[in-house]
Design a protein around this motif. Sequence first.
Motif, PDB file in Angstrom:
ATOM      1  N   GLN A   1      34.334  61.364  34.197  1.00 47.63           N
ATOM      2  CA  GLN A   1      33.857  60.142  33.577  1.00 47.63           C
ATOM      3  C   GLN A   1      32.604  59.715  34.333  1.00 47.63           C
ATOM      4  N   GLY A   2      31.609  59.265  33.611  1.00 42.18           N
ATOM      5  CA  GLY A   2      30.393  58.842  34.278  1.00 42.18           C
ATOM      6  C   GLY A   2      29.320  58.496  33.264  1.00 42.18           C
ATOM      7  N   ASP A   3      28.107  58.285  33.778  1.00 44.06           N
ATOM      8  CA  ASP A   3      27.003  57.880  32.927  1.00 44.06           C
ATOM      9  C   ASP A   3      26.380  59.046  32.175  1.00 44.06           C
ATOM     10  N   ASP A   4      26.631  60.269  32.620  1.00 40.69           N
ATOM     11  CA  ASP A   4      26.030  61.448  32.000  1.00 40.69           C
ATOM     12  C   ASP A   4      27.101  62.220  31.245  1.00 40.69           C
ATOM     13  N   PRO A   5      27.126  62.132  29.916  1.00 42.69           N
ATOM     14  CA  PRO A   5      28.168  62.823  29.140  1.00 42.69           C
ATOM     15  C   PRO A   5      28.044  64.337  29.184  1.00 42.69           C
ATOM     16  N   ASP A   6      26.889  64.850  29.595  1.00 38.37           N
ATOM     17  CA  ASP A   6      26.676  66.295  29.654  1.00 38.37           C
ATOM     18  C   ASP A   6      27.014  66.883  31.020  1.00 38.37           C
ATOM     19  N   TRP A   7      27.403  66.029  31.960  1.00 33.52           N
ATOM     20  CA  TRP A   7      27.737  66.517  33.300  1.00 33.52           C
ATOM     21  C   TRP A   7      29.003  67.362  33.224  1.00 33.52           C
ATOM     22  N   PRO A   8      28.987  68.613  33.683  1.00 32.47           N
ATOM     23  CA  PRO A   8      30.102  69.535  33.448  1.00 32.47           C
ATOM     24  C   PRO A   8      31.191  69.524  34.518  1.00 32.47           C
ATOM     25  N   CYS A   9      30.978  68.793  35.598  1.00 36.75           N
ATOM     26  CA  CYS A   9      31.905  68.872  36.734  1.00 36.75           C
ATOM     27  C   CYS A   9      32.976  67.781  36.667  1.00 36.75           C
ATOM     28  N   ILE A  10      34.123  68.093  37.238  1.00 37.39           N
ATOM     29  CA  ILE A  10      35.175  67.094  37.370  1.00 37.39           C
ATOM     30  C   ILE A  10      34.727  65.991  38.327  1.00 37.39           C
ATOM     31  N   GLN A  11      34.000  66.394  39.357  1.00 37.77           N
ATOM     32  CA  GLN A  11      33.488  65.422  40.324  1.00 37.77           C
ATOM     33  C   GLN A  11      32.461  64.504  39.653  1.00 37.77           C
ATOM     34  N   ARG A  12      32.541  63.247  39.950  1.00 41.88           N
ATOM     35  CA  ARG A  12      31.610  62.279  39.361  1.00 41.88           C
ATOM     36  C   ARG A  12      30.187  62.584  39.807  1.00 41.88           C
TER      37      ARG A  12
ATOM     38  N   ALA B   1      31.438  80.157  33.531  1.00 41.53           N
ATOM     39  CA  ALA B   1      32.155  78.877  33.593  1.00 41.53           C
ATOM     40  C   ALA B   1      32.996  78.791  34.860  1.00 41.53           C
ATOM     41  N   GLU B   2      33.629  79.907  35.228  1.00 42.61           N
ATOM     42  CA  GLU B   2      34.433  79.930  36.455  1.00 42.61           C
ATOM     43  C   GLU B   2      33.554  79.761  37.685  1.00 42.61           C
ATOM     44  N   SER B   3      32.378  80.392  37.671  1.00 45.36           N
ATOM     45  CA  SER B   3      31.447  80.247  38.801  1.00 45.36           C
ATOM     46  C   SER B   3      30.992  78.806  38.953  1.00 45.36           C
ATOM     47  N   LEU B   4      30.779  78.137  37.837  1.00 41.47           N
ATOM     48  CA  LEU B   4      30.311  76.756  37.875  1.00 41.47           C
ATOM     49  C   LEU B   4      31.310  75.835  38.555  1.00 41.47           C
ATOM     50  N   SER B   5      32.607  76.138  38.399  1.00 44.66           N
ATOM     51  CA  SER B   5      33.622  75.287  39.025  1.00 44.66           C
ATOM     52  C   SER B   5      33.479  75.303  40.546  1.00 44.66           C
TER      53      SER B   5
ATOM     54  N   CYS C   1      30.253  73.285  41.531  1.00 46.19           N
ATOM     55  CA  CYS C   1      30.460  71.838  41.416  1.00 46.19           C
ATOM     56  C   CYS C   1      30.961  71.220  42.725  1.00 46.19           C
ATOM     57  N   GLU C   2      31.525  72.042  43.591  1.00 45.79           N
ATOM     58  CA  GLU C   2      32.034  71.539  44.868  1.00 45.79           C
ATOM     59  C   GLU C   2      30.920  71.313  45.893  1.00 45.79           C
ATOM     60  N   VAL C   3      29.775  71.961  45.684  1.00 45.16           N
ATOM     61  CA  VAL C   3      28.732  71.972  46.709  1.00 45.16           C
ATOM     62  C   VAL C   3      28.187  70.579  47.038  1.00 45.16           C
ATOM     63  N   PRO C   4      27.858  69.726  46.061  1.00 43.40           N
ATOM     64  CA  PRO C   4      27.363  68.397  46.442  1.00 43.40           C
ATOM     65  C   PRO C   4      28.335  67.629  47.330  1.00 43.40           C
ATOM     66  N   THR C   5      29.629  67.742  47.047  1.00 46.86           N
ATOM     67  CA  THR C   5      30.636  67.065  47.876  1.00 46.86           C
ATOM     68  C   THR C   5      30.675  67.670  49.270  1.00 46.86           C
ATOM     69  N   LEU C   6      30.560  68.982  49.364  1.00 48.50           N
ATOM     70  CA  LEU C   6      30.566  69.640  50.673  1.00 48.50           C
ATOM     71  C   LEU C   6      29.367  69.209  51.518  1.00 48.50           C
ATOM     72  N   ILE C   7      28.212  69.081  50.874  1.00 46.03           N
ATOM     73  CA  ILE C   7      27.015  68.617  51.593  1.00 46.03           C
ATOM     74  C   ILE C   7      27.213  67.190  52.084  1.00 46.03           C
ATOM     75  N   GLU C   8      27.761  66.348  51.221  1.00 47.74           N
ATOM     76  CA  GLU C   8      27.995  64.949  51.594  1.00 47.74           C
ATOM     77  C   GLU C   8      28.981  64.850  52.762  1.00 47.74           C
ATOM     78  N   GLN C   9      30.044  65.620  52.711  1.00 50.14           N
ATOM     79  CA  GLN C   9      31.042  65.591  53.781  1.00 50.14           C
ATOM     80  C   GLN C   9      30.453  66.078  55.104  1.00 50.14           C
ATOM     81  N   ARG C  10      29.625  67.110  55.024  1.00 45.20           N
ATOM     82  CA  ARG C  10      29.003  67.635  56.257  1.00 45.20           C
ATOM     83  C   ARG C  10      28.032  66.598  56.828  1.00 45.20           C
ATOM     84  N   LEU C  11      27.254  65.982  55.975  1.00 45.63           N
ATOM     85  CA  LEU C  11      26.303  64.971  56.425  1.00 45.63           C
ATOM     86  C   LEU C  11      27.032  63.817  57.111  1.00 45.63           C
ATOM     87  N   TYR C  12      28.120  63.366  56.525  1.00 48.83           N
ATOM     88  CA  TYR C  12      28.890  62.267  57.108  1.00 48.83           C
ATOM     89  C   TYR C  12      29.436  62.658  58.479  1.00 48.83           C
TER      90      TYR C  12
END
Length: 210
Positions: free
Chosen positions: A27-38, A179-183, A186-197
């Motif tokens: 769920q989010g502002d971009d209906p075309d966003w393919p990831c479960i992550q916001r 499609a499987e590769s994309l899943s 989709c984790e990468v932005p979260t991994l970058i954020e967690q590492r930065l924190y």
Amino acid sequence: MQWRSLTRIIPAAAVTAIVAWPAVAAQGDDPDWPCIQRKVPELSLGQIWTDAELPQTAADWSKDAAVSALVVELSARRVPLPEAQEKISEYAKSLPEGERERRMTMLVQGLFDHMNRERADVIAGIARYAQRQRDMATLLRQEASAVDVLRAKPDVNPNEIVLRSDRLAFQTRIFQERAESLSFVCEVPTLIEQRLYALAKTIAEALKAR
């Protein structure tokens, strides 16, 4: 091959179900966003740095060769996080007391700028990848319908049915693999954020330990 023999008789409805895009989206502002992550296009400094506001000198991190090199090294995910955190501790200990706060806050700003930009680039890449998947799904549905129409003709050439069905099966399999590769991507932005924190937290601890 079992896949090929099956898809020689697979109806358009079944192919449509296979290439439904996206299968699940956040769920989010971009209906075309393919990831479960916001989708969060950019981070704010306050999300990863909860200590005192960084001084204006922190913005000059790119002018410091040592800090710039360390930013690149620490942000690289190929470097294990514990190793990166140890490098931060060693760097802090190597600094003169009068330089420690200035250099370490520059490191915070540098890591944020660098990794936030890297994360934004990944998100933009995901969006481009998803668009190509949507385009491919449309083509597959059209071809599946065309094969169904062809199959219904009484004078159809069986060899043409086999050829087009096999090609459709191959293209559908590629779609599913992408499609499987994309899943995973989709984790990468979260991994970058967690590492930065985690890196920012280590810097904060190093500053308090002086």
